[in-house]
Design a protein around this motif. Sequence first.
Motif, PDB file in Angstrom:
ATOM      1  N   GLY A 124       0.833  -1.194   0.000  1.00 39.80           N
ATOM      2  CA  GLY A 124       0.000   0.000   0.000  1.00 39.80           C
ATOM      3  C   GLY A 124       0.869   1.245   0.000  1.00 39.80           C
ATOM      4  O   GLY A 124       1.902   1.280   0.660  1.00 39.80           O
ATOM      5  N   ILE A 125       0.447   2.252  -0.747  1.00 42.46           N
ATOM      6  CA  ILE A 125       1.181   3.516  -0.786  1.00 42.46           C
ATOM      7  C   ILE A 125       0.201   4.649  -0.480  1.00 42.46           C
ATOM      8  O   ILE A 125      -0.745   4.888  -1.243  1.00 42.46           O
TER       9      ILE A 125
ATOM     10  N   GLY B 146       6.333  -2.196   7.260  1.00 44.68           N
ATOM     11  CA  GLY B 146       6.895  -1.770   5.980  1.00 44.68           C
ATOM     12  C   GLY B 146       6.084  -2.191   4.772  1.00 44.68           C
ATOM     13  O   GLY B 146       6.501  -1.965   3.637  1.00 44.68           O
ATOM     14  N   ARG B 147       4.904  -2.767   5.001  1.00 38.44           N
ATOM     15  CA  ARG B 147       4.069  -3.186   3.876  1.00 38.44           C
ATOM     16  C   ARG B 147       3.293  -2.007   3.288  1.00 38.44           C
ATOM     17  O   ARG B 147       2.868  -2.029   2.135  1.00 38.44           O
ATOM     18  N   ILE B 148       3.113  -0.970   4.108  1.00 30.02           N
ATOM     19  CA  ILE B 148       2.465   0.257   3.648  1.00 30.02           C
ATOM     20  C   ILE B 148       3.460   1.401   3.750  1.00 30.02           C
ATOM     21  O   ILE B 148       4.093   1.599   4.799  1.00 30.02           O
ATOM     22  N   LEU B 149       3.625   2.120   2.665  1.00 35.85           N
ATOM     23  CA  LEU B 149       4.582   3.214   2.556  1.00 35.85           C
ATOM     24  C   LEU B 149       3.842   4.541   2.443  1.00 35.85           C
ATOM     25  O   LEU B 149       2.640   4.571   2.168  1.00 35.85           O
ATOM     26  N   ARG B 150       4.557   5.633   2.610  1.00 34.33           N
ATOM     27  CA  ARG B 150       3.981   6.978   2.429  1.00 34.33           C
ATOM     28  C   ARG B 150       4.839   7.751   1.442  1.00 34.33           C
ATOM     29  O   ARG B 150       6.066   7.702   1.492  1.00 34.33           O
ATOM     30  N   SER B 151       4.179   8.475   0.560  1.00 36.61           N
ATOM     31  CA  SER B 151       4.909   9.224  -0.458  1.00 36.61           C
ATOM     32  C   SER B 151       5.563  10.458   0.147  1.00 36.61           C
ATOM     33  O   SER B 151       5.073  11.044   1.116  1.00 36.61           O
ATOM     34  N   ARG B 152       6.651  10.858  -0.478  1.00 36.05           N
ATOM     35  CA  ARG B 152       7.342  12.091  -0.079  1.00 36.05           C
ATOM     36  C   ARG B 152       6.639  13.315  -0.655  1.00 36.05           C
ATOM     37  O   ARG B 152       6.520  14.346  -0.011  1.00 36.05           O
TER      38      ARG B 152
END
Length: 264
Positions: A216-217, A236-242
């Motif tokens: 997921g992002i 760490g399965r879900i990330l966040r955009s910069r």
Amino acid sequence: MTLIVVTDLDGTLLDHDSYRWDAAQPALDVLKDRGIPLILSSSKTAAEIAPLRDALGFSHCPAIVENGAGILEGGDAAGEDGGETPYRRLRAVLDDLPAALREPFAGFGDWTAAEVAKRTGMGTESAVRAQARRFSEPGLWSGDEAGLEAFLAALAKHGVSARRGGRFLTLSFGADKADRMAEIAPRYANGDTGPTVIALGDAPNDICMLEAADIGIVIANPAHDPLPPLDGEAAGRILRSRLAGPSGWNESLLSVINGTNFGV
């Protein structure tokens, strides 16, 4: 490894204010070059998504419409259904509510196309497509929280649920983006092995989809409060955009699909 990408639109692939996706074009081109399906998943109607899907170059892929209340199949021109629809039943439930509960809620079916355009920033032609609803009703609640709780409780007795998106409270008879994603994903299985699903979104109505995906992002959107920590994020399965919007979509997706851990 087979990949599919499932993405929200407004505030994610599309800029929150302009609805443009120019900044995401490099990643879109990579998806096309590698034959990776792009499944649009939005609160938008089939009538809205069909021309957008064509413009993006993924008309062959199914799309999740009206917050998961329905699916627009690949190649479907989104012709209007005749006869009874879930949307007509939903509007009937709304209009049968006591006036004190009904009046603070105004949905797309209560507004003119000009009002929808004003509240969404769309052009009038796009607003007309947004009103061509089959499954769900987005709108705004103008009452207090206690009234909202009573409104939602009354709707629940008729099987109607509500989800908050980036702009609107959307009512439907159930099924969400995660349900439809689970329905579509097996179509892309390689033998007994299902695809790796990457989901991208920015709003509360995307949480179910983000948490159900393999990756997921969360796309940053300064137009509303950030999403709370999600299930799978600490691992760490879900990330966040910069970056926000389509710029964040482009950077994050390219980073993931070019990673050696994902075999593409």
